[in-house]
Design an enzyme around this catalytic site. Structure first.
Site, PDB file in Angstrom:
ATOM      1  CG  ASP A 205     -17.420 102.184  64.851  1.00 48.93           C
ATOM      2  OD1 ASP A 205     -18.152 103.183  64.777  1.00 48.93           O
ATOM      3  OD2 ASP A 205     -16.946 101.607  63.850  1.00 48.93           O
ATOM      4  CG  HIS A 206     -21.330 106.730  69.151  1.00 53.21           C
ATOM      5  ND1 HIS A 206     -22.677 106.723  68.863  1.00 53.21           N
ATOM      6  CD2 HIS A 206     -21.222 107.185  70.419  1.00 53.21           C
ATOM      7  CE1 HIS A 206     -23.352 107.176  69.916  1.00 53.21           C
ATOM      8  NE2 HIS A 206     -22.504 107.452  70.869  1.00 53.21           N
ATOM      9  NE  ARG A 207     -18.474 103.664  61.796  1.00 53.73           N
ATOM     10  CZ  ARG A 207     -17.610 103.188  60.894  1.00 53.73           C
ATOM     11  NH1 ARG A 207     -17.761 103.507  59.618  1.00 53.73           N
ATOM     12  NH2 ARG A 207     -16.624 102.397  61.274  1.00 53.73           N
TER      13      ARG A 207
END
Length: 235
Positions: A205-207
């Site tokens: 998850d790039h967040r």
């Protein structure tokens, strides 16, 4: 176009489909790939672990050893053992590894090995064997599939499969897919030889975590597998 057959999306298949759609829509997922050197691990398994596994009455595969190594690496990269909420990123205290298991009917279930980092490799193997057998027999309890903080999927049993781009199992922040072990050309100390490599792909998850630390996690995992005594010592 003529329809030969319609397969109903009911029960587990519908639940999995809806969860995958939700994960795909809500998680900005990125995948990094690595070739993991397995020669040292295979030798260590044969010389140090197989006898202990036989004494415990189990057949030891590579997957529990890699799961243990993943648990060790996650302790060094807590953002991959985290979830995201309204108040921010929540680092999780437990390392509970979800283990994707394919069922005979084509469905997928992810039972959870709890506190994998504090277990021995043999204990991880015993628990993974128990969960896999229960899953195939349809006897997995609700508690067996709750509380996962990271997922490992192994597609290496399918001939010719090297890579996969798995969907993050929301609300987790990472999932690792393992390919098959294969012989391939490698260069060591400037000399060309034949080594055994396993393809691996990490979706995240790039967040929660960016590409550099995610890649560093893969480098850490590769180092642990090159020096499996470190994984064994972390029991």
């Amino acid at each position: 176009m003529r329809i030969k057959e319609t397969v109903s999306l009911t029960g587990m298949k519908r639940a999995v489909a809806e969860h995958m759609v939700m994960s795909h829509q809500q998680v900005p997922s990125v995948t990094v790939f690595a070739d993991l050197e397995m020669d040292a691990l295979l030798t260590f398994k044969r010389e140090m672990l197989d006898a202990a596994a036989a004494e415990a009455g189990i057949r030891l595969t590579l997957t529990p050893i890699v799961i243990k190594a993943v648990a060790v690496a996650l302790q060094r990269f807590p953002l991959l053992n985290a979830t995201i909420g309204e108040d921010g990123i929540q680092l999780l205290d437990e390392v509970n590894i979800g283990m994707a298991v394919a069922l005979p009917d084509g469905n997928l279930i992810v039972p959870v090995i709890r506190n994998a980092g504090s277990m021995t490799i043999i204990e991880v193997a015993q628990e993974s064997n128990r969960l896999a057998a229960a899953a195939v027999a349809g006897k997995v309890s609700l508690n067996d599939v709750r509380g996962g903080t990271f997922t490992v999927s192994n597609v290496g049993s399918v001939p010719g499969t090297l890579w996969q781009t798995p969907l993050v199992n929301h609300p987790q922040s990472g999932i690792l897919a393992l390919g098959r072990v294969r012989e391939a050309p490698v260069v060591r100390d400037g000399q060309l030889g034949v080594g055994r490599l396993m393809g691996a792909s990490l979706s995240f998850d790039h967040r929660v975590i960016s590409g550099l630390p995610a890649s560093e996690f893969m480098a850490c995992l590769a180092e642990l597998l090159r020096m499996p005594e470190m994984v064994h010592a972390a029991d």
